[in-house]
Design a protein around this motif. Structure first.
Motif, PDB file in Angstrom:
ATOM      1  N   ALA A 149      21.586   8.440   8.806  1.00 23.73           N
ATOM      2  CA  ALA A 149      20.555   7.389   8.506  1.00 23.73           C
ATOM      3  C   ALA A 149      19.389   7.426   9.163  1.00 23.73           C
ATOM      4  N   VAL A 150      18.204   7.279   8.357  1.00 24.25           N
ATOM      5  CA  VAL A 150      16.824   7.335   8.855  1.00 24.25           C
ATOM      6  C   VAL A 150      16.135   6.085   8.493  1.00 24.25           C
ATOM      7  N   ASN A 151      15.342   5.433   9.538  1.00 24.18           N
ATOM      8  CA  ASN A 151      14.542   4.219   9.075  1.00 24.18           C
ATOM      9  C   ASN A 151      13.188   4.733   8.479  1.00 24.18           C
ATOM     10  N   VAL A 152      12.922   4.225   7.472  1.00 22.66           N
ATOM     11  CA  VAL A 152      11.570   4.494   6.743  1.00 22.66           C
ATOM     12  C   VAL A 152      10.860   3.273   6.994  1.00 22.66           C
ATOM     13  N   ARG A 153       9.670   3.346   7.946  1.00 24.87           N
ATOM     14  CA  ARG A 153       8.943   2.347   8.199  1.00 24.87           C
ATOM     15  C   ARG A 153       7.892   1.868   7.339  1.00 24.87           C
ATOM     16  N   LEU A 154       7.166   0.456   7.358  1.00 23.55           N
ATOM     17  CA  LEU A 154       6.740   0.246   6.571  1.00 23.55           C
ATOM     18  C   LEU A 154       5.196   0.693   6.091  1.00 23.55           C
ATOM     19  N   ILE A 155       4.889   1.398   7.178  1.00 28.82           N
ATOM     20  CA  ILE A 155       3.637   2.211   6.931  1.00 28.82           C
ATOM     21  C   ILE A 155       3.694   3.209   5.982  1.00 28.82           C
ATOM     22  N   ASN A 156       4.976   3.732   5.745  1.00 31.02           N
ATOM     23  CA  ASN A 156       5.412   4.667   4.704  1.00 31.02           C
ATOM     24  C   ASN A 156       5.507   3.993   3.343  1.00 31.02           C
ATOM     25  N   VAL A 157       5.896   2.827   3.523  1.00 28.70           N
ATOM     26  CA  VAL A 157       6.370   2.265   2.307  1.00 28.70           C
ATOM     27  C   VAL A 157       4.900   1.666   1.592  1.00 28.70           C
ATOM     28  N   ARG A 158       4.348   1.225   2.336  1.00 24.21           N
ATOM     29  CA  ARG A 158       2.837   0.704   2.131  1.00 24.21           C
ATOM     30  C   ARG A 158       1.964   1.930   1.526  1.00 24.21           C
ATOM     31  N   GLU A 159       2.377   3.098   1.454  1.00 22.28           N
ATOM     32  CA  GLU A 159       1.463   4.283   1.181  1.00 22.28           C
ATOM     33  C   GLU A 159       1.776   4.543  -0.446  1.00 22.28           C
ATOM     34  N   GLY A 160       2.518   3.779  -1.006  1.00 25.83           N
ATOM     35  CA  GLY A 160       2.605   3.822  -2.472  1.00 25.83           C
ATOM     36  C   GLY A 160       4.150   4.674  -2.835  1.00 25.83           C
ATOM     37  N   GLU A 162       4.720   7.291  -5.009  1.00 19.70           N
ATOM     38  CA  GLU A 162       4.423   8.664  -5.152  1.00 19.70           C
ATOM     39  C   GLU A 162       4.540   9.039  -3.656  1.00 19.70           C
ATOM     40  N   SER A 163       3.894   8.668  -2.712  1.00 17.32           N
ATOM     41  CA  SER A 163       3.794   9.178  -1.333  1.00 17.32           C
ATOM     42  C   SER A 163       5.146   8.925  -0.629  1.00 17.32           C
ATOM     43  N   LEU A 164       5.778   7.875  -0.864  1.00 17.68           N
ATOM     44  CA  LEU A 164       7.059   7.339  -0.318  1.00 17.68           C
ATOM     45  C   LEU A 164       8.229   8.446  -0.854  1.00 17.68           C
ATOM     46  N   LYS A 165       8.266   8.762  -2.086  1.00 18.67           N
ATOM     47  CA  LYS A 165       8.901   9.805  -2.585  1.00 18.67           C
ATOM     48  C   LYS A 165       8.725  10.889  -1.905  1.00 18.67           C
ATOM     49  N   ALA A 195       9.929   4.159  -5.947  1.00 20.03           N
ATOM     50  CA  ALA A 195       9.803   5.518  -5.420  1.00 20.03           C
ATOM     51  C   ALA A 195      11.326   6.258  -5.516  1.00 20.03           C
ATOM     52  N   ALA A 196      12.305   5.504  -5.409  1.00 21.21           N
ATOM     53  CA  ALA A 196      13.867   5.944  -5.717  1.00 21.21           C
ATOM     54  C   ALA A 196      13.838   6.293  -7.051  1.00 21.21           C
ATOM     55  N   MET A 197      13.213   5.592  -7.800  1.00 29.62           N
ATOM     56  CA  MET A 197      13.614   6.250  -9.470  1.00 29.62           C
ATOM     57  C   MET A 197      12.759   7.454  -9.722  1.00 29.62           C
ATOM     58  N   LEU A 198      11.743   7.937  -8.800  1.00 30.73           N
ATOM     59  CA  LEU A 198      11.003   9.131  -9.060  1.00 30.73           C
ATOM     60  C   LEU A 198      11.903  10.341  -8.439  1.00 30.73           C
ATOM     61  N   ILE A 199      12.838  10.127  -7.717  1.00 29.40           N
ATOM     62  CA  ILE A 199      13.658  11.067  -7.129  1.00 29.40           C
ATOM     63  C   ILE A 199      14.911  11.441  -8.217  1.00 29.40           C
ATOM     64  N   GLY A 200      14.822  12.733  -8.360  1.00 30.62           N
ATOM     65  CA  GLY A 200      15.754  13.391  -9.231  1.00 30.62           C
ATOM     66  C   GLY A 200      17.129  13.541  -8.669  1.00 30.62           C
ATOM     67  N   LYS A 201      17.583  12.836  -7.694  1.00 29.44           N
ATOM     68  CA  LYS A 201      19.041  12.874  -7.295  1.00 29.44           C
ATOM     69  C   LYS A 201      19.951  11.659  -7.716  1.00 29.44           C
ATOM     70  N   LYS A 202      21.122  11.706  -7.757  1.00 25.85           N
ATOM     71  CA  LYS A 202      21.963  10.708  -8.066  1.00 25.85           C
ATOM     72  C   LYS A 202      22.052   9.731  -6.803  1.00 25.85           C
ATOM     73  N   LYS A 203      21.767   8.581  -7.004  1.00 29.36           N
ATOM     74  CA  LYS A 203      21.758   7.772  -5.947  1.00 29.36           C
ATOM     75  C   LYS A 203      22.484   6.513  -5.956  1.00 29.36           C
ATOM     76  N   ILE A 204      22.631   5.825  -4.717  1.00 27.19           N
ATOM     77  CA  ILE A 204      23.480   4.326  -4.862  1.00 27.19           C
ATOM     78  C   ILE A 204      22.318   3.467  -4.113  1.00 27.19           C
ATOM     79  N   PHE A 205      22.139   2.484  -4.879  1.00 24.26           N
ATOM     80  CA  PHE A 205      21.317   1.529  -4.135  1.00 24.26           C
ATOM     81  C   PHE A 205      22.345   0.407  -3.507  1.00 24.26           C
ATOM     82  N   CYS A 206      21.534   0.035  -2.306  1.00 22.75           N
ATOM     83  CA  CYS A 206      22.225  -0.812  -1.320  1.00 22.75           C
ATOM     84  C   CYS A 206      21.514  -1.828  -1.020  1.00 22.75           C
TER      85      CYS A 206
END
Length: 408
Positions: A149-160, A162-165, A195-206
């Motif tokens: 598990a990795v933490n995705v920081r707010l600074i990465n989220v705020r970049e939008g 496409e960048s987050l993907k 961003a999650a919807m842009l990733i072409g892998k099957k995913k679980i939302f939690c």
């Protein structure tokens, strides 16, 4: 088709109603292994399944969710599974998420447990609790699962989005498969969802209800309510105590206090029957809103992430008594709209009334949905559910006003 797995009934409802508001037909089901099939989705776009696993051990919760998710994985055209977790991370969030990942072909999990509308935010992978304690969410998933598990920081989220993907794809190359997102606003949750919807892998939302809120456009439902309102309070959370005080002071409401000591000490029938008679008396005297609450509501109480087996047994007995009181009242008084505070309370009301779930209708305030009970003796009756810690001091006031304004 979307499946939501929740660990208690109020959580199931407050998450499911987000989809209902977005235009999806949504039904909440109390888990029954025999019902897990494509037929569940014949009349609903979204099916929320309450496993009631929050008080279980990590192993038992894992086993229960594994079996359920395994069956859901065989449902044709299921878009994704959403693992609803408590916004305070109570219960077994990590084992239950791992159970879904182990039993399905999903490759990654998007964990955004914040619920900004109710003051729950996550920064640096850490949740700030109402009592100023901290919960390291990333550490929970790293230590209680076998995944990275990795933490995705707010600074990465705020970049939008496409960048987050792109950032997430880079982390995946380094072995990450659970992403724990910092979130302080609904806009952050929207970016994470996009961003999650842009990733072409099957995913679980939690997540809690906050992430679910971002999955479509709002579509307001309309429903009229009538009859008596019974507000049934099984939670001992301080927030609920403040809400009850304000509601009673604002509307001059009568309160039936259920003797929890008698229930626990074996004088169950005495406590239940006395509470039923007192509530009926208030009703016959013309009161259209009556509060039924455990007598320990106003005692000092702090948030407990995992109670002992003895404490759970006592809480269950009290919750059962509240469900029994509601059933006995409904035999004499109808129509009724129920307001249930606390997941165990909501579950036991459904259990005693023989209801197998709810058809969600609307969200009165953030985290407080209303729906229609299905099956059982109270089929067609309305029910509002609220987690004990949710809401401001005037939340119950707003619920009562909503029900009064929307009367037939």
């Amino acid at each position: 088709m979307i499946a939501i797995i929740a660990d208690d009934l109020t959580g199931a409802n407050d998450t499911g109603v987000q989809y209902k508001k977005n235009g999806y037909s949504t039904t909440v089901k109390i888990m029954n292994d025999n019902d897990v099939s494509s037929s569940m989705f014949k009349t609903s776009d979204v099916v929320v399944i309450n496993t009631d696993t929050r008080p279980l051990s990590k192993k038992d919760a894992y086993d229960c969710v594994f079996k359920l998710a395994e069956k859901l994985n065989s449902v044709n055209n299921l878009e994704y599974i959403y693992k609803k977790v408590d916004s305070l991370m109570r219960g077994n969030p990590a084992p239950e998420l791992e159970a879904i990942l182990d039993s399905t072909d999903a490759e990654i999990a998007i964990v955004a447990s914040a619920f900004p509308d109710n003051g729950r935010i996550v920064t640096d992978g850490t949740l700030l609790m109402p009592d100023n304690k901290h919960v390291d969410i990333t550490n929970i998933f790293n230590t209680e699962t076998k995944r990275k598990a990795v933490n995705v920081r707010l600074i990465n989220v705020r970049e939008g989005a496409e960048s987050l993907k792109q950032y997430m794809e880079g982390q995946m190359e380094n072995g990450a498969d659970i992403f724990v997102f910092d979130t302080v606003s609904n806009e952050d949750l929207a970016t994470i969802s996009d961003a999650a919807m842009l990733i072409g892998k099957k995913k679980i939302f939690c997540g809690s209800a906050g992430l679910a809120k971002q999955l479509g456009r709002k579509k307001k439902a309309e429903q009229k309510y009538d009859g008596t309102v019974f507000i049934v309070v099984g939670s001992r959370n301080a927030a609920t105590a403040h809400q009850v005080r304000m509601a009673t002071e604002t509307f001059k409401l009568p309160v039936v206090l259920v003797n929890s000591e008698e229930i626990i000490d074996g004088r169950y029938e005495k406590a239940v029957s006395e509470s039923v008679e007192k509530a009926k008396e208030y009703y016959l005297n013309g009161n259209k809103v009556v509060i039924i609450a455990i007598d320990s509501l106003f005692e000092e109480y702090t948030v407990v992430l995992r109670a002992t087996a003895t404490e759970n047994a006592k809480s269950l007995k009290v919750a059962e008594s509240l469900g029994d009181i509601v059933k006995r009242l409904y035999e004499h008084i109808k129509p009724v709209t129920f307001v249930a505070t606390g997941g165990d309370t909501a579950f036991q009301i459904c259990n005693f009334l023989g209801s197998d779930g709810m058809e969600l209708v609307d969200e009165i305030v953030p985290g407080v949905p209303i729906g229609i009970l299905r099956e059982g003796m109270a089929d067609g009756s309305s029910m509002v559910t609220k987690s004990g810690g949710f809401g401001d001091e005037d939340t119950l006031v707003k619920v009562i006003n909503y029900l009064m304004v929307n009367r037939k």
